[in-house]
Design a protein around this motif. Structure first.
Motif, PDB file in Angstrom:
ATOM      1  N   LYS A   1       0.756  -1.060  -0.254  1.00  0.00           N
ATOM      2  CA  LYS A   1      -0.002  -0.245   0.299  1.00  0.00           C
ATOM      3  C   LYS A   1       0.913   1.201  -0.074  1.00  0.00           C
ATOM      4  CE  LYS A   1      -4.246  -2.200   2.127  1.00  0.00           C
ATOM      5  NZ  LYS A   1      -4.253  -2.470   3.447  1.00  0.00           N
ATOM      6  N   LYS A   2       1.824   1.347   0.493  1.00  0.00           N
ATOM      7  CA  LYS A   2       3.188   2.237   0.553  1.00  0.00           C
ATOM      8  C   LYS A   2       3.515   2.493  -0.714  1.00  0.00           C
ATOM      9  CE  LYS A   2       3.769   1.752   5.340  1.00  0.00           C
ATOM     10  NZ  LYS A   2       5.019   0.950   6.780  1.00  0.00           N
ATOM     11  N   LEU A   3       3.607   1.408  -1.104  1.00  0.00           N
ATOM     12  CA  LEU A   3       4.738   1.476  -2.595  1.00  0.00           C
ATOM     13  C   LEU A   3       3.339   2.468  -3.715  1.00  0.00           C
ATOM     14  CD1 LEU A   3       6.858  -2.162  -2.590  1.00  0.00           C
ATOM     15  CD2 LEU A   3       7.684   0.338  -2.603  1.00  0.00           C
ATOM     16  N   ARG A   4       2.501   1.811  -3.479  1.00  0.00           N
ATOM     17  CA  ARG A   4       1.626   2.127  -3.724  1.00  0.00           C
ATOM     18  C   ARG A   4       1.187   3.224  -3.838  1.00  0.00           C
ATOM     19  NH1 ARG A   4      -1.617  -1.719  -3.458  1.00  0.00           N
ATOM     20  NH2 ARG A   4      -0.376  -3.162  -4.828  1.00  0.00           N
ATOM     21  N   THR A   5       1.360   4.158  -2.883  1.00  0.00           N
ATOM     22  CA  THR A   5       0.506   5.025  -2.755  1.00  0.00           C
ATOM     23  C   THR A   5       1.877   6.446  -3.126  1.00  0.00           C
ATOM     24  OG1 THR A   5      -0.632   5.120  -0.880  1.00  0.00           O
ATOM     25  CG2 THR A   5       0.503   7.089  -0.708  1.00  0.00           C
ATOM     26  N   ARG A   6       3.271   5.783  -3.195  1.00  0.00           N
ATOM     27  CA  ARG A   6       4.549   6.910  -3.020  1.00  0.00           C
ATOM     28  C   ARG A   6       3.963   7.115  -5.789  1.00  0.00           C
ATOM     29  NH1 ARG A   6       7.891  10.929  -3.980  1.00  0.00           N
ATOM     30  NH2 ARG A   6       9.736  10.744  -3.939  1.00  0.00           N
ATOM     31  N   ALA A   7       3.810   5.833  -5.762  1.00  0.00           N
ATOM     32  CA  ALA A   7       3.709   5.484  -7.536  1.00  0.00           C
ATOM     33  C   ALA A   7       2.900   6.891  -7.742  1.00  0.00           C
ATOM     34  CB  ALA A   7       3.530   3.920  -7.454  1.00  0.00           C
ATOM     35  N   LYS A   8       1.671   6.893  -7.316  1.00  0.00           N
ATOM     36  CA  LYS A   8       0.920   7.558  -7.592  1.00  0.00           C
ATOM     37  C   LYS A   8       1.180   8.922  -7.256  1.00  0.00           C
ATOM     38  CE  LYS A   8      -2.479   4.001  -6.702  1.00  0.00           C
ATOM     39  NZ  LYS A   8      -2.874   3.929  -8.236  1.00  0.00           N
ATOM     40  N   GLU A   9       1.637   9.220  -6.179  1.00  0.00           N
ATOM     41  CA  GLU A   9       2.446  10.551  -6.251  1.00  0.00           C
ATOM     42  C   GLU A   9       3.464  10.978  -7.581  1.00  0.00           C
ATOM     43  OE1 GLU A   9       2.388  10.539  -1.432  1.00  0.00           O
ATOM     44  OE2 GLU A   9       4.280  11.180  -2.480  1.00  0.00           O
ATOM     45  N   LEU A  10       4.140  10.096  -7.177  1.00  0.00           N
ATOM     46  CA  LEU A  10       5.626  10.507  -8.077  1.00  0.00           C
ATOM     47  C   LEU A  10       4.297  10.293  -9.678  1.00  0.00           C
ATOM     48  CD1 LEU A  10       8.430   8.513  -7.181  1.00  0.00           C
ATOM     49  CD2 LEU A  10       7.798  10.599  -7.586  1.00  0.00           C
ATOM     50  N   LYS A  11       3.080   9.384 -10.244  1.00  0.00           N
ATOM     51  CA  LYS A  11       2.852   9.779 -11.132  1.00  0.00           C
ATOM     52  C   LYS A  11       2.376  11.036 -11.758  1.00  0.00           C
ATOM     53  CE  LYS A  11      -1.633   8.051 -13.138  1.00  0.00           C
ATOM     54  NZ  LYS A  11      -3.164   7.145 -13.248  1.00  0.00           N
ATOM     55  N   GLU A  12       1.573  11.719 -10.472  1.00  0.00           N
ATOM     56  CA  GLU A  12       1.008  13.034 -11.099  1.00  0.00           C
ATOM     57  C   GLU A  12       2.151  14.079 -10.899  1.00  0.00           C
ATOM     58  OE1 GLU A  12      -2.136  13.481 -11.194  1.00  0.00           O
ATOM     59  OE2 GLU A  12      -2.492  11.596 -11.012  1.00  0.00           O
ATOM     60  N   SER A  13       3.188  14.079 -10.211  1.00  0.00           N
ATOM     61  CA  SER A  13       4.089  14.761 -10.097  1.00  0.00           C
ATOM     62  C   SER A  13       5.118  14.682 -11.448  1.00  0.00           C
ATOM     63  CB  SER A  13       4.974  14.346  -9.021  1.00  0.00           C
ATOM     64  OG  SER A  13       7.065  15.195  -9.862  1.00  0.00           O
ATOM     65  N   GLY A  14       5.022  13.468 -12.522  1.00  0.00           N
ATOM     66  CA  GLY A  14       5.619  13.536 -13.576  1.00  0.00           C
ATOM     67  C   GLY A  14       4.568  13.827 -14.640  1.00  0.00           C
ATOM     68  N   ARG A  15       3.629  13.879 -14.849  1.00  0.00           N
ATOM     69  CA  ARG A  15       2.246  14.197 -15.427  1.00  0.00           C
ATOM     70  C   ARG A  15       2.815  16.060 -15.516  1.00  0.00           C
ATOM     71  NH1 ARG A  15      -2.267   9.864 -16.269  1.00  0.00           N
ATOM     72  NH2 ARG A  15      -0.925   8.470 -16.901  1.00  0.00           N
ATOM     73  N   ALA A  16       2.915  16.564 -14.297  1.00  0.00           N
ATOM     74  CA  ALA A  16       3.028  17.440 -14.311  1.00  0.00           C
ATOM     75  C   ALA A  16       3.973  18.222 -14.620  1.00  0.00           C
ATOM     76  CB  ALA A  16       2.654  18.512 -12.608  1.00  0.00           C
ATOM     77  N   THR A  17       5.484  18.099 -14.053  1.00  0.00           N
ATOM     78  CA  THR A  17       6.461  18.320 -15.170  1.00  0.00           C
ATOM     79  C   THR A  17       6.121  18.656 -16.518  1.00  0.00           C
ATOM     80  OG1 THR A  17       8.644  18.503 -14.399  1.00  0.00           O
ATOM     81  CG2 THR A  17       8.008  15.869 -15.398  1.00  0.00           C
ATOM     82  N   LEU A  18       6.155  17.549 -17.383  1.00  0.00           N
ATOM     83  CA  LEU A  18       5.818  17.709 -18.736  1.00  0.00           C
ATOM     84  C   LEU A  18       4.319  18.769 -19.329  1.00  0.00           C
ATOM     85  CD1 LEU A  18       5.809  13.608 -19.389  1.00  0.00           C
ATOM     86  CD2 LEU A  18       8.186  16.011 -19.678  1.00  0.00           C
ATOM     87  N   SER A  19       4.252  19.181 -18.211  1.00  0.00           N
ATOM     88  CA  SER A  19       2.243  20.212 -18.823  1.00  0.00           C
ATOM     89  C   SER A  19       3.527  21.738 -18.641  1.00  0.00           C
ATOM     90  CB  SER A  19       1.405  20.290 -17.164  1.00  0.00           C
ATOM     91  OG  SER A  19       0.881  18.938 -17.346  1.00  0.00           O
ATOM     92  N   PRO A  20       2.833  22.634 -19.693  1.00  0.00           N
ATOM     93  CA  PRO A  20       3.239  23.682 -19.869  1.00  0.00           C
ATOM     94  C   PRO A  20       3.556  24.712 -18.133  1.00  0.00           C
ATOM     95  CG  PRO A  20       1.680  23.643 -21.513  1.00  0.00           C
ATOM     96  CD  PRO A  20       1.819  22.422 -20.459  1.00  0.00           C
ATOM     97  N   GLY A  21       5.052  24.893 -17.775  1.00  0.00           N
ATOM     98  CA  GLY A  21       4.441  25.576 -16.485  1.00  0.00           C
ATOM     99  C   GLY A  21       5.246  24.125 -16.082  1.00  0.00           C
ATOM    100  N   GLY A  22       5.752  23.066 -16.112  1.00  0.00           N
ATOM    101  CA  GLY A  22       6.430  22.610 -15.342  1.00  0.00           C
ATOM    102  C   GLY A  22       7.481  22.246 -16.151  1.00  0.00           C
ATOM    103  N   SER A  23       8.580  21.612 -15.140  1.00  0.00           N
ATOM    104  CA  SER A  23      10.688  21.753 -14.949  1.00  0.00           C
ATOM    105  C   SER A  23      10.345  21.168 -16.173  1.00  0.00           C
ATOM    106  CB  SER A  23      10.977  21.730 -13.930  1.00  0.00           C
ATOM    107  OG  SER A  23      11.167  19.931 -13.419  1.00  0.00           O
ATOM    108  N   SER A  24      10.567  20.198 -16.247  1.00  0.00           N
ATOM    109  CA  SER A  24      10.674  19.268 -17.910  1.00  0.00           C
ATOM    110  C   SER A  24      10.358  20.478 -19.057  1.00  0.00           C
ATOM    111  CB  SER A  24      10.305  18.197 -17.597  1.00  0.00           C
ATOM    112  OG  SER A  24      11.029  17.098 -16.945  1.00  0.00           O
ATOM    113  N   TYR A  25       9.092  20.859 -18.727  1.00  0.00           N
ATOM    114  CA  TYR A  25       8.598  21.473 -20.048  1.00  0.00           C
ATOM    115  C   TYR A  25       9.477  22.339 -20.460  1.00  0.00           C
ATOM    116  CZ  TYR A  25       5.416  23.871 -23.673  1.00  0.00           C
ATOM    117  OH  TYR A  25       4.728  24.172 -24.075  1.00  0.00           O
ATOM    118  N   GLU A  26       9.643  23.243 -19.187  1.00  0.00           N
ATOM    119  CA  GLU A  26      10.310  24.731 -19.018  1.00  0.00           C
ATOM    120  C   GLU A  26      11.350  24.035 -19.808  1.00  0.00           C
ATOM    121  OE1 GLU A  26       8.448  26.968 -19.552  1.00  0.00           O
ATOM    122  OE2 GLU A  26       6.854  26.461 -18.921  1.00  0.00           O
ATOM    123  N   THR A  27      12.039  23.289 -19.291  1.00  0.00           N
ATOM    124  CA  THR A  27      13.464  23.271 -19.369  1.00  0.00           C
ATOM    125  C   THR A  27      13.967  23.229 -21.227  1.00  0.00           C
ATOM    126  OG1 THR A  27      14.421  22.576 -17.148  1.00  0.00           O
ATOM    127  CG2 THR A  27      15.456  21.956 -19.709  1.00  0.00           C
TER     128      THR A  27
END
Length: 489
Positions: free
Chosen positions: A451-477
């Motif tokens: 359950k802990k692993l799944r929670t952490r994976a879902k957090e990174l899922k949201e983070s990964g998608r956000a960083t690729l969106s306009p305003g996210g660090s990967s997108y802006e880089t």
């Protein structure tokens, strides 16, 4: 010169970038996804040069399935004559390096022709295509390296020439972990396969490619800050510069295969079977595009899955003593009946609970399915990012290359994986017994740890998608790099 799409408008003001990748799904997939991302998200024109020697059925089918786009131009390099150059006992990096070396012989003239059509702004290569530096130097085309593995491996690779100068003897005999400046220590038993014996060609080739990373105008790396904050800090704060000149490093990930065509009847059967399973109930077992187990280990894995009583999909290949024996044949149709190398009666006894798939499965589609609850993975970087972006935790079963480094990082630092004990204290590969496999599978699929692993994976899922969106660090880089290319056009 075989072209797969129509040539773009030569009068366009869009920057024109060429790509070239070494063969193999683990290399061509991330580069082609990056190219497609530049075309669709950043208005770049791309010519993607394909090395056809060593290409697998999976690679060819993947390229054919790409959505056509007027700004993505795919060109096959003429097949090189490899007779008398490759041998059956040749290691993977030597094999790849020689294929690239021979395949790029016509590259100079091809780039001249491309430049006449529309001047190239830049060239993007992977780590095994470093002979391209010499070709592009003559043509004054700046080269960017796209490092398709982790930032952890990138920092180690940048530091490797220094280690090579300063360490006597074998790295595996060091008494303490390897300490790359600014990074977490790397356990000796986790060192990537290519550096465990400094006397062999495998090491010499990898050292050569790693030493050329500093020649790039910039290095793209397929990761982001939330996944690998420590090694990214080391390169962005220039802590490696006193040891080796480090070009600017641009974290632009996680870029993965965005969609997968489920075309064959076997693939449709796999997804249809998943449709009938409860949410988060299925363990997906797949060891990458080239991974194979020994007969003994495959038997123990099958028994462990059966004893766990968990739902599973098992992608199985004919056993081999070489962990990467399928590297250059991934996706090829297999006529071997899995029953011939699985325990007697296994397929029949687990029918309904498990599904056995021969050689190849639509991994992105499986990981994206709501019934998939965990991924028993070799921890190749493409598979790792695909799993994280779908919020699926992992059971880490590293096989070859840098996968041990990835497995330790994902379990000890990131918190999205549990390591299967496949590595002994001296760095040797050990057979994991069925009881241990049953225990770990149950823990991840049913226990609190899972359950802990799944929670952490879902957090990174949201983070990964956000960083690729306009305003996210990967997108802006990436946007900043593209803007610099546009100024040069």
């Amino acid at each position: 010169m075989d072209t797969h799409t129509n040539m773009y408008n030569e009068n366009s003001s869009k920057p024109h970038v060429a790509f070239i990748s070494s063969p193999g799904m683990g290399h061509i997939t991330p580069l082609l996804e990056f190219a497609f991302h530049l075309v669709t998200q950043h208005s770049i024109q791309v010519t993607f040069l394909v090395i056809t020697i060593g290409s697998s059925d999976a690679q060819n089918n993947y390229i054919k399935a790409l959505s056509p786009h007027p700004d993505l131009h795919i060109v096959d390099l003429p097949p090189a004559n490899m007779s008398g150059i490759l041998t059956d006992d040749m290691t993977a990096v030597a094999h790849l390096s020689l294929i690239v070396q021979e395949s790029i012989r016509p590259l100079h003239s091809m780039l001249l022709r491309l430049n006449r059509t529309k001047v190239l702004t830049a060239m993007v290569i992977d780590i095994f295509c470093t002979p391209v530096f010499e070709v592009c130097k003559d043509l004054s085309i700046p080269i960017y390296s796209y490092f398709t593995a982790s930032a952890t491996l990138l920092t180690f690779s940048l530091y490797l020439p220094t280690l090579d100068r300063e360490v006597e003897g074998e790295f595996m005999d060091l008494l303490e972990p390897v300490k790359v400046p600014g990074c977490n220590p790397i356990r000796i038993q986790d060192l990537l396969e290519q550096v465990r014996d400094r006397k062999i060609d495998e090491y010499k080739w990898y050292l050569l490619h790693a030493s050329r990373l500093s020649m790039a105008k910039g290095i793209f790396v397929n990761t982001w800050d939330d996944l690998e904050p420590v090694p990214l800090s080391a390169v962005t704060h220039k802590r490696l510069d006193e040891y080796i000149p480090t070009p600017p490093v641009y974290p632009i990930g996680p870029l993965t295969k965005q969609m997968e065509v489920v075309a064959s009847e076997d693939e449709k059967e796999t997804i249809g079977w998943l449709d009938k399973q409860p949410k988060d109930s299925v363990l997906f077992v797949a060891l990458g595009s080239g991974g194979t187990l020994t007969s003994e280990q495959l038997t123990e894995l099958a028994w462990g899955l059966e004893l766990s009583q968990q739902h599973f999909i098992l992608v199985v290949r004919k056993p081999s003593d070489c962990a990467s024996s399928a590297l250059f044949s991934s996706g090829c149709e297999s006529h071997d009946d899995p029953r011939s190398f699985l325990p007697d009666g296994f397929v029949e006894r687990t029918k309904g609970v498990g599904l056995v798939v021969s050689s190849w499965a639509p991994q992105v589609a499986v990981l994206n399915h709501p019934s998939t609850g965990a991924f028993l993975s070799h921890c190749g970087w493409n598979s790792t990012l695909e799993s994280v972006l779908q919020g699926v935790p992992m059971i880490a079963w590293p096989m070859y290359a840098e996968q041990r480094m990835n497995a330790t990082m994902l379990s000890d630092e990131v918190g999205v994986a549990v390591k299967m004990p496949v590595v002994g204290e001296a760095g040797e590969t050990v057979v994991v017994g069925r009881d241990e496999i049953e225990r770990v599978v149950r823990m991840v699929m049913e226990g609190e740890e899972g359950k802990k692993l799944r929670t952490r994976a879902k957090e990174l899922k949201e983070s990964g998608r956000a960083t690729l969106s306009p305003g996210g660090s990967s997108y802006e880089t990436l946007t900043r790099v593209v803007e610099s290319w546009k100024l040069e056009t």
